[in-house]
Design a protein around this motif. Structure first.
Motif, PDB file in Angstrom:
ATOM      1  N   GLY A  23       0.752  -1.346  -0.002  1.00  0.00           N
ATOM      2  CA  GLY A  23       0.004   0.024   0.023  1.00  0.00           C
ATOM      3  C   GLY A  23       0.771   1.176   0.186  1.00  0.00           C
ATOM      4  O   GLY A  23       1.921   1.509  -0.839  1.00  0.00           O
ATOM      5  N   ASP A  24       0.471   2.201   0.833  1.00  0.00           N
ATOM      6  CA  ASP A  24       1.144   3.502   0.852  1.00  0.00           C
ATOM      7  C   ASP A  24       2.537   3.509   1.474  1.00  0.00           C
ATOM      8  O   ASP A  24       3.132   4.179   0.789  1.00  0.00           O
ATOM      9  CB  ASP A  24       0.300   4.473   1.890  1.00  0.00           C
ATOM     10  N   ALA A  25       2.727   2.440   2.240  1.00  0.00           N
ATOM     11  CA  ALA A  25       3.971   2.137   2.886  1.00  0.00           C
ATOM     12  C   ALA A  25       5.075   1.860   1.665  1.00  0.00           C
ATOM     13  O   ALA A  25       6.065   2.665   1.597  1.00  0.00           O
ATOM     14  CB  ALA A  25       3.956   1.067   3.854  1.00  0.00           C
ATOM     15  N   LEU A  26       4.698   1.040   0.768  1.00  0.00           N
ATOM     16  CA  LEU A  26       5.458   0.655  -0.292  1.00  0.00           C
ATOM     17  C   LEU A  26       5.842   1.880  -1.195  1.00  0.00           C
ATOM     18  O   LEU A  26       6.726   2.186  -1.833  1.00  0.00           O
ATOM     19  CB  LEU A  26       4.919  -0.661  -1.035  1.00  0.00           C
ATOM     20  N   GLU A  28       5.415   5.095  -0.760  1.00  0.00           N
ATOM     21  CA  GLU A  28       6.235   6.177  -0.218  1.00  0.00           C
ATOM     22  C   GLU A  28       7.746   5.801  -0.294  1.00  0.00           C
ATOM     23  O   GLU A  28       8.604   6.541  -0.564  1.00  0.00           O
ATOM     24  CB  GLU A  28       5.549   6.594   1.115  1.00  0.00           C
ATOM     25  N   ALA A  29       7.896   4.487   0.051  1.00  0.00           N
ATOM     26  CA  ALA A  29       9.436   4.060   0.162  1.00  0.00           C
ATOM     27  C   ALA A  29       9.892   3.975  -1.215  1.00  0.00           C
ATOM     28  O   ALA A  29      11.369   4.305  -1.400  1.00  0.00           O
ATOM     29  CB  ALA A  29       9.410   2.707   0.811  1.00  0.00           C
ATOM     30  N   THR A  30       9.351   3.544  -2.237  1.00  0.00           N
ATOM     31  CA  THR A  30       9.726   3.614  -3.348  1.00  0.00           C
ATOM     32  C   THR A  30      10.111   4.769  -3.941  1.00  0.00           C
ATOM     33  O   THR A  30      11.098   4.871  -4.629  1.00  0.00           O
ATOM     34  CB  THR A  30       8.680   2.958  -4.226  1.00  0.00           C
ATOM     35  N   GLU A  31       9.117   5.709  -3.805  1.00  0.00           N
ATOM     36  CA  GLU A  31       9.467   7.180  -4.178  1.00  0.00           C
ATOM     37  C   GLU A  31      10.581   7.840  -3.494  1.00  0.00           C
ATOM     38  O   GLU A  31      11.399   8.542  -4.003  1.00  0.00           O
ATOM     39  CB  GLU A  31       8.160   8.074  -3.960  1.00  0.00           C
ATOM     40  N   LYS A 195      10.153  -9.861  -4.957  1.00  0.00           N
ATOM     41  CA  LYS A 195       9.319  -8.995  -5.656  1.00  0.00           C
ATOM     42  C   LYS A 195       9.413  -7.488  -4.821  1.00  0.00           C
ATOM     43  O   LYS A 195       9.618  -7.698  -3.499  1.00  0.00           O
ATOM     44  CB  LYS A 195       8.052  -9.298  -5.881  1.00  0.00           C
ATOM     45  N   ALA A 196       8.821  -6.385  -5.389  1.00  0.00           N
ATOM     46  CA  ALA A 196       9.026  -5.067  -4.567  1.00  0.00           C
ATOM     47  C   ALA A 196       7.989  -5.511  -3.332  1.00  0.00           C
ATOM     48  O   ALA A 196       6.854  -5.964  -3.718  1.00  0.00           O
ATOM     49  CB  ALA A 196       8.158  -4.258  -5.548  1.00  0.00           C
ATOM     50  N   GLY A 197       8.211  -5.115  -2.141  1.00  0.00           N
ATOM     51  CA  GLY A 197       7.631  -5.213  -0.855  1.00  0.00           C
ATOM     52  C   GLY A 197       8.054  -6.485  -0.360  1.00  0.00           C
ATOM     53  O   GLY A 197       7.565  -6.667   0.918  1.00  0.00           O
ATOM     54  N   ASP A 198       8.682  -7.240  -0.868  1.00  0.00           N
ATOM     55  CA  ASP A 198       9.382  -8.501  -0.012  1.00  0.00           C
ATOM     56  C   ASP A 198      10.684  -8.181   0.861  1.00  0.00           C
ATOM     57  O   ASP A 198      11.359  -7.085   0.685  1.00  0.00           O
ATOM     58  CB  ASP A 198       9.808  -9.522  -0.900  1.00  0.00           C
TER      59      ASP A 198
END
Length: 274
Positions: A23-26, A28-31, A195-198
């Motif tokens: 969600g938003d946590a991923l 925001e972290a990716t940005e 994957k992204a988020g793992d």
């Protein structure tokens, strides 16, 4: 930790936690990761620099700092350190194909196999099981922000090698010019493809390395978060980085005597207050 997590880590020396940053946590972290990577070196805030790794990446944004005590890893961090954790450092890794010239080999070359036992001696790192709990005094968490697919390259491990009683033969890893590894002659290796988020967690006793990053249209982005018991060593974070951290993270970073219980350890989930 769950019984499944204990069993898998004890057998293999690593855990692959799937889809835990969402969600938003991923987002925001990716940005935040993208901002760090795309900020010119001379425009970075004090304390940040690029020396192979994007140094101190965990402190670049609160969305990244919070991953040092993520809900999925926090119970594991506490158990591995017998409820006496210390966060040492955390940088951002960015791998891309990045050819020097058309037709030349990738700039990102494979990393040689290594582990704490081979690098620092058998006495340097401990892995024990007592009273149903795991003690691991040197481990790393890798939160991922991009996908890794089979054949891309990236992290390789020898499952179970964290318990090895023998010296690893220097010729065990066979490199070739295309993949960095010959999977036919070296089937002992596992290529972990998060994957992204793992989040991937490994003991530093686990023999591991890295394959060339092969995709030319995608990169690999993840944090390298290192943990030890609070009574071993001290951090070497520069003051400008410390000045950015929340009180909870500063407490996690701090060294403390054996047996002292940090306030954050009393919490099942830690939320940064600043």
């Amino acid at each position: 930790m769950t019984p499944k997590q204990r069993y898998l880590f004890d057998v293999t020396g690593y855990l692959h936690l799937e889809n835990v940053i969402t969600g938003d946590a991923l987002t925001e972290a990716t940005e935040a990761v993208d901002r760090y990577i795309n900020t010119p070196p001379d425009a970075l805030p004090p304390g940040f620099e690029v020396k192979g790794l994007h140094q101190h990446g965990f402190a670049f944004d609160k969305s990244l700092e919070s991953l040092t005590m993520h809900a999925a890893t926090w119970p594991i961090i506490k158990e591995f350190t017998a409820n006496q954790p210390r966060f040492a450092r955390g940088s951002l890794k960015h791998d891309k194909h990045d050819l020097w010239e058309p037709g030349e080999h990738a700039r990102v070359n494979p990393g040689g196999l290594h582990c704490a036992r081979d690098d620092y001696g058998w006495y340097s790192t401990r892995y024990e099981v007592d009273n149903g709990s795991i003690y691991c005094d040197n481990f790393v968490c890798f939160p991922y922000f991009t996908d890794v697919h089979p054949g891309d390259g990236g992290l390789i491990v020898i499952p179970g090698s964290h318990k090895s009683e023998f010296t690893r033969p220097e010729t065990l890893l066979t490199l070739d010019e295309e993949d960095g590894i010959d999977p036919v002659n070296d089937p002992v290796f596992t290529n972990i493809t998060p994957k992204a988020g793992d989040i991937v967690i490994i003991s530093e006793l686990l023999t591991h390395g890295v394959l060339r990053w092969k995709p030319q249209d995608r990169d690999r982005r993840f944090l390298v978060l290192r943990y030890y018991p609070q009574y071993t060593g001290r951090h070497n974070l520069p003051q400008p980085i410390l000045d950015r951290l929340s009180p909870e993270t500063l407490e996690l970073v701090a060294s403390a005597p054996y047996g002292q219980t940090k306030e954050i350890v009393k919490q099942d989930q830690v939320t940064l207050t600043v």
